[in-house]
Each structure stands twice: as structure tokens, then as C-alpha cells.
Design a protein around this motif. Structure first.
Motif, PDB file in Angstrom:
ATOM      1  N   LYS A  38       0.881  -1.146   0.072  1.00  0.00           N
ATOM      2  CA  LYS A  38       0.070  -0.192  -0.129  1.00  0.00           C
ATOM      3  C   LYS A  38       0.978   1.248   0.008  1.00  0.00           C
ATOM      4  N   VAL A  39       0.399   2.541  -0.241  1.00  0.00           N
ATOM      5  CA  VAL A  39       0.927   3.480  -0.158  1.00  0.00           C
ATOM      6  C   VAL A  39      -0.017   4.741   0.703  1.00  0.00           C
ATOM      7  N   ILE A  40       0.514   5.552   1.338  1.00  0.00           N
ATOM      8  CA  ILE A  40      -0.109   6.534   1.891  1.00  0.00           C
ATOM      9  C   ILE A  40       0.437   7.986   1.247  1.00  0.00           C
ATOM     10  N   LEU A  41      -0.330   8.646   0.606  1.00  0.00           N
ATOM     11  CA  LEU A  41      -0.022   9.808  -0.232  1.00  0.00           C
ATOM     12  C   LEU A  41      -0.539  11.152   0.489  1.00  0.00           C
ATOM     13  N   ASN A  43      -0.329  15.183  -0.909  1.00  0.00           N
ATOM     14  CA  ASN A  43      -0.063  16.055  -1.881  1.00  0.00           C
ATOM     15  C   ASN A  43      -1.359  17.020  -2.217  1.00  0.00           C
ATOM     16  N   SER A  44      -1.477  17.705  -3.153  1.00  0.00           N
ATOM     17  CA  SER A  44      -2.386  18.503  -3.643  1.00  0.00           C
ATOM     18  C   SER A  44      -3.829  17.855  -3.930  1.00  0.00           C
ATOM     19  N   GLU A  45      -3.838  16.378  -4.132  1.00  0.00           N
ATOM     20  CA  GLU A  45      -4.968  15.716  -4.291  1.00  0.00           C
ATOM     21  C   GLU A  45      -5.277  14.834  -3.118  1.00  0.00           C
ATOM     22  N   TYR A  46      -4.340  14.538  -2.638  1.00  0.00           N
ATOM     23  CA  TYR A  46      -4.657  13.595  -1.149  1.00  0.00           C
ATOM     24  C   TYR A  46      -4.050  14.114  -0.123  1.00  0.00           C
ATOM     25  N   ASN A  47      -4.674  13.986   0.980  1.00  0.00           N
ATOM     26  CA  ASN A  47      -4.439  14.128   2.443  1.00  0.00           C
ATOM     27  C   ASN A  47      -4.185  13.004   3.277  1.00  0.00           C
ATOM     28  N   PHE A  48      -2.895  12.648   3.229  1.00  0.00           N
ATOM     29  CA  PHE A  48      -2.505  11.295   3.906  1.00  0.00           C
ATOM     30  C   PHE A  48      -3.621  10.179   3.768  1.00  0.00           C
ATOM     31  N   VAL A  49      -3.889   9.931   2.370  1.00  0.00           N
ATOM     32  CA  VAL A  49      -4.910   8.725   1.860  1.00  0.00           C
ATOM     33  C   VAL A  49      -4.075   7.641   1.788  1.00  0.00           C
ATOM     34  N   SER A  50      -4.590   6.523   2.501  1.00  0.00           N
ATOM     35  CA  SER A  50      -3.956   5.142   1.829  1.00  0.00           C
ATOM     36  C   SER A  50      -4.674   4.566   1.015  1.00  0.00           C
ATOM     37  N   LEU A  51      -3.853   4.013   0.007  1.00  0.00           N
ATOM     38  CA  LEU A  51      -4.192   3.328  -1.288  1.00  0.00           C
ATOM     39  C   LEU A  51      -3.667   2.189  -1.105  1.00  0.00           C
ATOM     40  N   THR A  52      -4.450   0.821  -1.601  1.00  0.00           N
ATOM     41  CA  THR A  52      -3.976  -0.523  -1.580  1.00  0.00           C
ATOM     42  C   THR A  52      -3.473  -0.589  -2.926  1.00  0.00           C
ATOM     43  N   LYS A  53      -2.952  -1.842  -3.013  1.00  0.00           N
ATOM     44  CA  LYS A  53      -2.049  -2.424  -4.384  1.00  0.00           C
ATOM     45  C   LYS A  53      -3.345  -2.318  -5.347  1.00  0.00           C
ATOM     46  N   ASP A  54      -4.717  -2.773  -4.753  1.00  0.00           N
ATOM     47  CA  ASP A  54      -5.965  -2.938  -5.780  1.00  0.00           C
ATOM     48  C   ASP A  54      -6.407  -1.395  -6.260  1.00  0.00           C
ATOM     49  N   GLN A  55      -6.026  -0.313  -5.440  1.00  0.00           N
ATOM     50  CA  GLN A  55      -6.452   0.754  -5.935  1.00  0.00           C
ATOM     51  C   GLN A  55      -5.537   1.706  -6.672  1.00  0.00           C
ATOM     52  N   ILE A  56      -4.118   1.253  -6.679  1.00  0.00           N
ATOM     53  CA  ILE A  56      -2.999   2.094  -7.229  1.00  0.00           C
ATOM     54  C   ILE A  56      -2.064   1.290  -7.917  1.00  0.00           C
ATOM     55  N   LYS A  57      -1.581   1.370  -9.080  1.00  0.00           N
ATOM     56  CA  LYS A  57      -0.519   0.579  -9.549  1.00  0.00           C
ATOM     57  C   LYS A  57       0.935   1.216  -9.140  1.00  0.00           C
ATOM     58  N   LEU A 122       9.186  -3.341   4.631  1.00  0.00           N
ATOM     59  CA  LEU A 122      10.120  -2.157   4.265  1.00  0.00           C
ATOM     60  C   LEU A 122       9.111  -1.054   3.964  1.00  0.00           C
ATOM     61  N   ILE A 123       9.498   0.410   4.464  1.00  0.00           N
ATOM     62  CA  ILE A 123       8.889   1.543   4.523  1.00  0.00           C
ATOM     63  C   ILE A 123       9.679   2.387   3.694  1.00  0.00           C
ATOM     64  N   HIS A 124       9.172   3.108   2.250  1.00  0.00           N
ATOM     65  CA  HIS A 124      10.144   3.770   1.574  1.00  0.00           C
ATOM     66  C   HIS A 124       9.149   5.328   1.642  1.00  0.00           C
ATOM     67  N   GLU A 125       9.997   6.258   2.077  1.00  0.00           N
ATOM     68  CA  GLU A 125       9.214   7.507   2.138  1.00  0.00           C
ATOM     69  C   GLU A 125       9.897   8.506   1.266  1.00  0.00           C
ATOM     70  N   ILE A 126       9.125   9.294   0.135  1.00  0.00           N
ATOM     71  CA  ILE A 126       9.669  10.240  -0.540  1.00  0.00           C
ATOM     72  C   ILE A 126       9.212  11.546  -0.162  1.00  0.00           C
ATOM     73  N   THR A 127       9.846  12.605   0.183  1.00  0.00           N
ATOM     74  CA  THR A 127       9.322  13.745   0.608  1.00  0.00           C
ATOM     75  C   THR A 127       9.877  14.921  -0.379  1.00  0.00           C
ATOM     76  N   LYS A 128       8.926  15.399  -1.252  1.00  0.00           N
ATOM     77  CA  LYS A 128       9.381  16.498  -1.901  1.00  0.00           C
ATOM     78  C   LYS A 128       8.860  18.121  -1.415  1.00  0.00           C
ATOM     79  N   LYS A 137       4.334  13.875   0.359  1.00  0.00           N
ATOM     80  CA  LYS A 137       4.788  12.726   0.915  1.00  0.00           C
ATOM     81  C   LYS A 137       4.265  11.524   0.078  1.00  0.00           C
ATOM     82  N   ASP A 138       5.101  10.623  -0.040  1.00  0.00           N
ATOM     83  CA  ASP A 138       4.786   9.450  -0.728  1.00  0.00           C
ATOM     84  C   ASP A 138       5.407   8.210   0.110  1.00  0.00           C
ATOM     85  N   ILE A 139       4.567   7.529   0.899  1.00  0.00           N
ATOM     86  CA  ILE A 139       4.991   6.580   1.900  1.00  0.00           C
ATOM     87  C   ILE A 139       4.571   5.221   1.410  1.00  0.00           C
TER      88      ILE A 139
END
Length: 151
Positions: A38-41, A43-57, A122-128, A137-139
Motif C-alpha cells: 500500500k501507499v500513503i499519499l 499531496n494536492s490531491e490526497y491528504n494522507f490517504v491510504s491506497l492499496t495495491k488494488d487501488q493504485i498501480k 520495508l517502508i520507503h518515504e519520499i518527501t518533495k 509525501k509518498d510513503i
């Protein structure tokens, strides 16, 4: 819940990391294959929204390599293009975790990762846009297995 544990662990680890940016206590050679969970996003579109592998590629990580050698050598390959070509600023590896962090030269972009040996998480965080008020953030969360036979 995992997200709050992640933030707490980052706070604890980075508290140690700022005091000592290199702490390698275990020699290891990990060859991991990691499945995206899963990912937690944020950004301008999402405010710490969690998306699973079924919801995002998102791609799995086919061959994540982590090499550590005491007292201060830690190399991470194939996590991202950024990590592949930059020196890690924070490097911690022990029997429980591997923690890394790197910044671009302007300190406006960073990537960090925490790999927990016991669970394989494994948790991988990208902060722009670190210097701006609206950081992005992309976690990403992965489940990893060591494909080395001898480790």
C-alpha cells in the motif's frame, strides 16, 4: 496504526541518527524481493490517504540489495534511481533494522527507508518540496523476502 508506529520509529531512529549518522553493527548481504502492499499519499490531491495495491498501480521491487559492513559501509541498490546515485546521509544497520536517509543537494527532496529484518517490512518515504509549506509525501509499504540461501 502502522503509520503512527512508523512515524514514532522514525522519530526514535532519527534522534539517534542525528547524533550519529553512521552506525553499522552487522555485516550482511541481503538480496530481497519486495511486494508492494500500500501507499500513503500527501499531496494536492490526497491528504494522507491510504491506497492499496488494488487501488493504485505500483511496481514490486524485484531485487533490492542491501550490503552492510561494520563500522560505516551501507549500500542500497534498486530502491530508487535517486538512492542508486547519491551518498546516504543517514546509515544505520543492526540485527533488527536497516535505516537510511538521503537528501538532494538543495535539501528540498529526501528519501528514507526502514527495513525491519524480523518482519520483512520495508517502508520507503519520499518527501518533495521540503522547504515549502505544502510538502508532498509518498510513503510506500512493501513485504520483503530475502532470496539469499546463505543469510
Amino acid at each position: 496504526m502502522k503509520f503512527f508506529l512508523f512515524l514514532t520509529s522514525l522519530y526514535l531512529y532519527f534522534g539517534v541518527a542525528f547524533a550519529q549518522n553512521k552506525n553499522i553493527t552487522l555485516d550482511s548481504d541481503l538480496n530481497l524481493t519486495c511486494k508492494f502492499e500500500k501507499v500513503i499519499l500527501k499531496n494536492s490531491e490526497y491528504n494522507f490517504v491510504s491506497l492499496t495495491k488494488d487501488q493504485i498501480k505500483r511496481n514490486d521491487i524485484d531485487k533490492l540489495i542491501i550490503k552492510s559492513k561494520s563500522p560505516n559501509i551501507l549500500k542500497v541498490e534498486n530502491l530508487s534511481e535517486f538512492i542508486n546515485k547519491i551518498d546516504l546521509e543517514v546509515k544505520i544497520a543492526n540485527k533488527d533494522i536497516v535505516l537510511i536517509q538521503a537528501f538532494d543537494k538543495d535539501r528540498n527532496y529526501s528519501e528514507s527507508a526502514v527495513f525491519t529484518r524480523k518482519t520483512g517490512e520495508l517502508i520507503h518515504e519520499i518527501t518533495k518540496n521540503i522547504k515549502q509549506e505544502e510538502k508532498e509525501k509518498d510513503i510506500s509499504f512493501y513485504s520483503c523476502k530475502n532470496i539469499n540461501k546463505d543469510t
